[in-house]
Design a protein around this motif. Structure first.
Motif: not given
Length: 358
Positions: A70-77, A262-263, A285-288
């Protein structure tokens, strides 16, 4: 005499390609570190490679996995969600209310919680940020406090048991010998990858993160897309809450604010850019997995938990510095170094001199 003028579009393309190459390089660097750490713990700790420990390590990261996507989607914008921990907490409360208070079947309660997570994300964050253009830092900070207060209000600051065989299966069941949480993680990963890489919505997300003005001029509804992105973050927070509740069989009154950091760390370790437009679900995924391996391995060693924070924080800081140097910070630093060393670099055809003032 013909004067050659720099072509802005070509310059933007070169910079974008350079940024993508740099982000890929950072992703592979973290991946190699992950492999090295994994091998180190495998060699030094006998219990590390056991089936039970591998299952425990993967299932324990399921909550963070959902939140980080979810955080990925937010940071992509080009935004950030400070309310992520509170979103996970309030969605856990919603699940408890649906099942314990209203007596709905657990399957219905789970579906309504997921839908509610999306709605909360859109209403609490997305509309204010996307439609009204408010600062994402101010909005998500306010939402974090608001939702944290609601969690305490509805739970009366007490842990509420939530017992369900369906949730027990979700947390500890197996499908073809594979833990159900891992199956869910793979399914969410695949769906997110398809959304970002094979849909117009995913294309719009990357376009907005790369250049919001250009995206708007190209016909993309930036406001609506940003609002929906925060809805996706809320939906993923709901999935994270469901995994968390299923594991502890209770609704916790404590808001896990640490999951936000963490996210963010997982997304940054995976090669995402602070300014948006760069990053992948695979990188996240690699980061997690890196954080999961680090936490599990240090636990087997018997090291205090704060060492994970120290190591992870240091790597995130390095990633942040590299992101700065690869982005807007590279130009000024290069100019300063050239001025200090009195280097005069002849510009390439169609480019401005590196020491010209913008």
């Amino acid at each position: 005499m013909t004067t050659l003028v720099a072509m802005p579009e070509q310059t933007k393309v070169r910079r974008l390609n350079a940024l993508r190459s740099a982000l890929r390089a950072r992703f592979f660097a973290v991946f190699l570190i992950l492999v090295a750490v994994f091998v180190y713990f495998a060699v030094t700790q006998e219990q590390f490679l056991t089936v039970s420990n591998m299952n425990s390590m993967l299932t324990s990261t399921s909550t963070l996995w959902m939140a980080a996507i979810g955080m990925t989607f937010v940071m992509l914008v080009g935004a950030f969600d400070l309310s992520l921990g509170a979103l996970v907490g309030i969605n856990g409360v919603v699940l408890g209310l649906m099942f314990n208070t209203f007596g709905l079947p657990i399957e219905v309660a789970v579906l309504l919680t997921i839908a509610g997570g999306f709605v909360i994300g859109v209403v609490a964050n997305g509309i204010l940020i996307g439609q009204f253009g408010l600062s994402f830092l101010i909005v998500t900070l306010g939402t974090s406090w608001l939702l944290s207060g609601l969690v305490s209000l509805f739970t009366d600051s007490k842990t509420e048991p939530l017992i369900s065989p369906w949730l027990d299966t979700l947390a500890f069941g197996r499908v073809a010998g594979i833990p159900v949480p891992v199956v869910v993680m793979i399914g969410v990963f695949a769906a997110s990858w398809v959304v970002l890489n094979r849909t117009l919505f995913g294309r719009d997300i990357y376009s907005i993160g790369g250049n919001p003005q250009a995206a708007r001029l190209s016909g993309i509804n930036v406001r609506r897309t940003v609002a929906v992105v925060f809805g996706v973050a809320g939906l993923m927070a709901a999935l994270s809450a469901i995994m968390q509740v299923s594991r502890i069989a209770a609704v916790s009154p404590q808001v896990n604010s640490e999951i936000m950091f963490q996210a963010a760390a997982a997304v940054l370790l995976g090669g995402a850019s602070f300014v948006g437009g760069g990053g992948t679900i695979t990188g996240t995924a690699v980061g997690v997995l890196f954080l999961g391996v680090m936490s599990n391995g240090l636990g087997l060693v018997g090291a205090p938990s704060y060492w994970q924070h120290v190591i992870t924080g240091s790597i995130v800081l390095i990633a942040g510095v590299l992101d700065f140097l690869q982005g807007t910070g590279a130009g000024p630093i290069r100019k300063i170094m050239q001025m200090v060393t009195f280097r005069r670099t002849r510009p390439r055809v169609g480019e401005r001199s590196p020491i010209d003032v913008d």
